[in-house]
Design an enzyme around this catalytic site. Structure first.
Site, PDB file in Angstrom:
ATOM      1  N   GLU A  29     -25.759  73.646   8.374  1.00 49.40           N
ATOM      2  CA  GLU A  29     -25.032  73.541   9.643  1.00 49.40           C
ATOM      3  C   GLU A  29     -23.606  74.058   9.485  1.00 49.40           C
ATOM      4  O   GLU A  29     -23.055  74.071   8.381  1.00 49.40           O
ATOM      5  CB  GLU A  29     -25.011  72.094  10.127  1.00 49.40           C
ATOM      6  CG  GLU A  29     -24.284  71.129   9.200  1.00 49.40           C
ATOM      7  CD  GLU A  29     -24.382  69.686   9.654  1.00 49.40           C
ATOM      8  OE1 GLU A  29     -23.918  69.401  10.771  1.00 49.40           O
ATOM      9  OE2 GLU A  29     -24.913  68.855   8.892  1.00 49.40           O
ATOM     10  N   LYS A  90     -18.652  71.930  19.517  1.00 51.29           N
ATOM     11  CA  LYS A  90     -19.683  71.299  18.696  1.00 51.29           C
ATOM     12  C   LYS A  90     -20.995  71.426  19.463  1.00 51.29           C
ATOM     13  O   LYS A  90     -21.124  70.917  20.575  1.00 51.29           O
ATOM     14  CB  LYS A  90     -19.316  69.832  18.468  1.00 51.29           C
ATOM     15  CG  LYS A  90     -20.253  69.080  17.544  1.00 51.29           C
ATOM     16  CD  LYS A  90     -19.728  67.663  17.335  1.00 51.29           C
ATOM     17  CE  LYS A  90     -20.610  66.877  16.387  1.00 51.29           C
ATOM     18  NZ  LYS A  90     -20.069  65.517  16.142  1.00 51.29           N
ATOM     19  N   ASP A 142     -26.613  54.815  22.775  1.00 54.33           N
ATOM     20  CA  ASP A 142     -25.974  55.909  22.051  1.00 54.33           C
ATOM     21  C   ASP A 142     -26.820  56.215  20.817  1.00 54.33           C
ATOM     22  O   ASP A 142     -26.701  55.560  19.781  1.00 54.33           O
ATOM     23  CB  ASP A 142     -24.551  55.513  21.656  1.00 54.33           C
ATOM     24  CG  ASP A 142     -23.747  56.686  21.110  1.00 54.33           C
ATOM     25  OD1 ASP A 142     -24.335  57.769  20.916  1.00 54.33           O
ATOM     26  OD2 ASP A 142     -22.536  56.519  20.875  1.00 54.33           O
ATOM     27  N   SER A 145     -29.142  62.916  19.084  1.00 47.50           N
ATOM     28  CA  SER A 145     -30.231  63.832  19.436  1.00 47.50           C
ATOM     29  C   SER A 145     -30.945  64.364  18.197  1.00 47.50           C
ATOM     30  O   SER A 145     -32.042  64.924  18.308  1.00 47.50           O
ATOM     31  CB  SER A 145     -29.694  65.001  20.269  1.00 47.50           C
ATOM     32  OG  SER A 145     -28.665  65.675  19.569  1.00 47.50           O
ATOM     33  N   ASP A 146     -30.345  64.167  17.011  1.00 53.33           N
ATOM     34  CA  ASP A 146     -31.027  64.559  15.766  1.00 53.33           C
ATOM     35  C   ASP A 146     -32.420  63.933  15.715  1.00 53.33           C
ATOM     36  O   ASP A 146     -33.403  64.592  15.353  1.00 53.33           O
ATOM     37  CB  ASP A 146     -30.252  64.082  14.531  1.00 53.33           C
ATOM     38  CG  ASP A 146     -28.893  64.728  14.367  1.00 53.33           C
ATOM     39  OD1 ASP A 146     -28.566  65.641  15.148  1.00 53.33           O
ATOM     40  OD2 ASP A 146     -28.156  64.313  13.454  1.00 53.33           O
ATOM     41  N   LYS A 163     -25.657  58.398   8.295  1.00 55.52           N
ATOM     42  CA  LYS A 163     -24.230  58.112   8.157  1.00 55.52           C
ATOM     43  C   LYS A 163     -23.965  56.605   8.174  1.00 55.52           C
ATOM     44  O   LYS A 163     -24.593  55.865   8.923  1.00 55.52           O
ATOM     45  CB  LYS A 163     -23.450  58.810   9.272  1.00 55.52           C
ATOM     46  CG  LYS A 163     -23.524  60.332   9.191  1.00 55.52           C
ATOM     47  CD  LYS A 163     -22.748  60.981  10.310  1.00 55.52           C
ATOM     48  CE  LYS A 163     -22.696  62.498  10.146  1.00 55.52           C
ATOM     49  NZ  LYS A 163     -23.999  63.156  10.359  1.00 55.52           N
TER      50      LYS A 163
END
Length: 308
Positions: A29, A90, A142, A145-146, A163
């Site tokens: 990425e 982004k 929340d 979208s990954d 994360k």
């Protein structure tokens, strides 16, 4: 009918040659260049990550959007441009069409990188950590979208888990619900970015890259299968004690609420607080995690492409 030039792929000659010869390629990425680290550390880290992929024998393909073109593999000058141009968007799966239509620059996240890697014919992708369900996500909804993109592409994701700032338990539950196969490499614990353990057990452990490659092969042959997530913990010498990180995160969450920080700003607020609490160690660990996962992704891609 879709016009071919609607998706202008510009594939780096090295990447193109590797794909044509069925050699191992690992997608990367570009978001880490524009939003993850400051200049010149972002350039140095991007080049170190590419070098790590090359050490394994595979070819790196850093993905980004430049003037409306989809770059699959970048020259040094292009990496420098991404690193020094302010205000680059982004780009995730949901806003990718708009960035392309406006012919602007965009730094790809995990989700959009997977989409474009598959478009280019690349089967492996490396990232430091995937997105997931945010803390309080059961109310805010929340969710990165990954996690949805994993169900829409079959590009294997090699990472150091999710994360630290996320609700990792709910993230693992969400992945299971979405039928995403998750495996950890040589550990019983699901890692959390620069922490070797998130406190949650892995759904599946495999101890050799050969075994993981075989599982990937079978997964890709199954109808309707999602991308496999391969989580490999960072090296012990690069890791940060999870107790220190969790304490800093909890304090930052409470501080953010007291100051009225909301939405996407919360993540930035927490990450900055963690960096301060760890006296900059988290930033250094971030770079080390990127390099380590890139090298493992390259090794896995090389094993996968061996005749079996």
């Amino acid at each position: 009918m879709m016009q071919a030039n609607l998706l202008p792929l510009v594939i780096h000659p090295e990447v193109k040659a590797a794909l044509e010869s069925r050699h191992a390629v690992v997608a990367l990425e570009s978001n880490v260049i524009t939003h993850g680290l400051n200049y010149p550390a972002n350039v140095e880290t991007a080049l170190a990550v590419e070098a790590a992929v090359r050490r394994s024998g595979a070819v790196p393909a850093t993905i980004g959007i430049c003037d409306g073109e989809i770059l699959v593999g970048m020259h040094r000058e292009q990496i420098e441009r991404f690193a020094t141009t302010p205000g680059i968007a982004k780009v995730s799966s949901n806003n990718l069409p708009f960035v392309l239509a406006q012919k602007s620059m965009g730094a790809t996240t995990v989700a959009s990188s997977l989409m474009l890697a598959e478009l280019a014919g690349i089967g492996f992708f490396a990232s430091a950590g995937i997105g997931g369900v945010h803390r309080g996500g059961e109310d805010s909804m929340d969710i990165s979208s990954d996690l949805i993109q994993f169900t829409r592409t079959n590009v294997t994701v090699v990472c150091a888990g999710a994360k630290n700032i996320l609700d990792i338990g709910r993230t693992l539950e969400f992945l299971e619900t979405q039928c995403v196969p998750v495996v950890t490499y040589q550990t019983d614990d699901f890692p959390a970015f620069y922490c070797r353990s998130s406190g949650y057990r892995s759904p599946q452990r495999l101890d050799s890259l050969e075994a993981i490659a075989q599982a990937i092969d079978i997964n890709r042959a199954l109808p309707g299968s999602a991308a496999m997530v391969v989580a490999a913990p960072t090296k012990p010498e690069d890791a940060i004690d999870s107790r220190d990180v969790q304490a800093a995160i909890q304090a930052a969450i409470e501080n953010a609420a007291a100051k009225g920080v909301t939405g996407s700003q919360v993540t930035k607020f927490i990450m900055k607080a963690v960096e301060q609490a760890t006296h900059g160690r988290s930033a250094m660990a971030n770079a080390a995690v990127l390099v380590n996962t890139a090298e493992i992704a390259g090794q896995l891609a090389m094993v996968y492409h061996r005749p079996r």
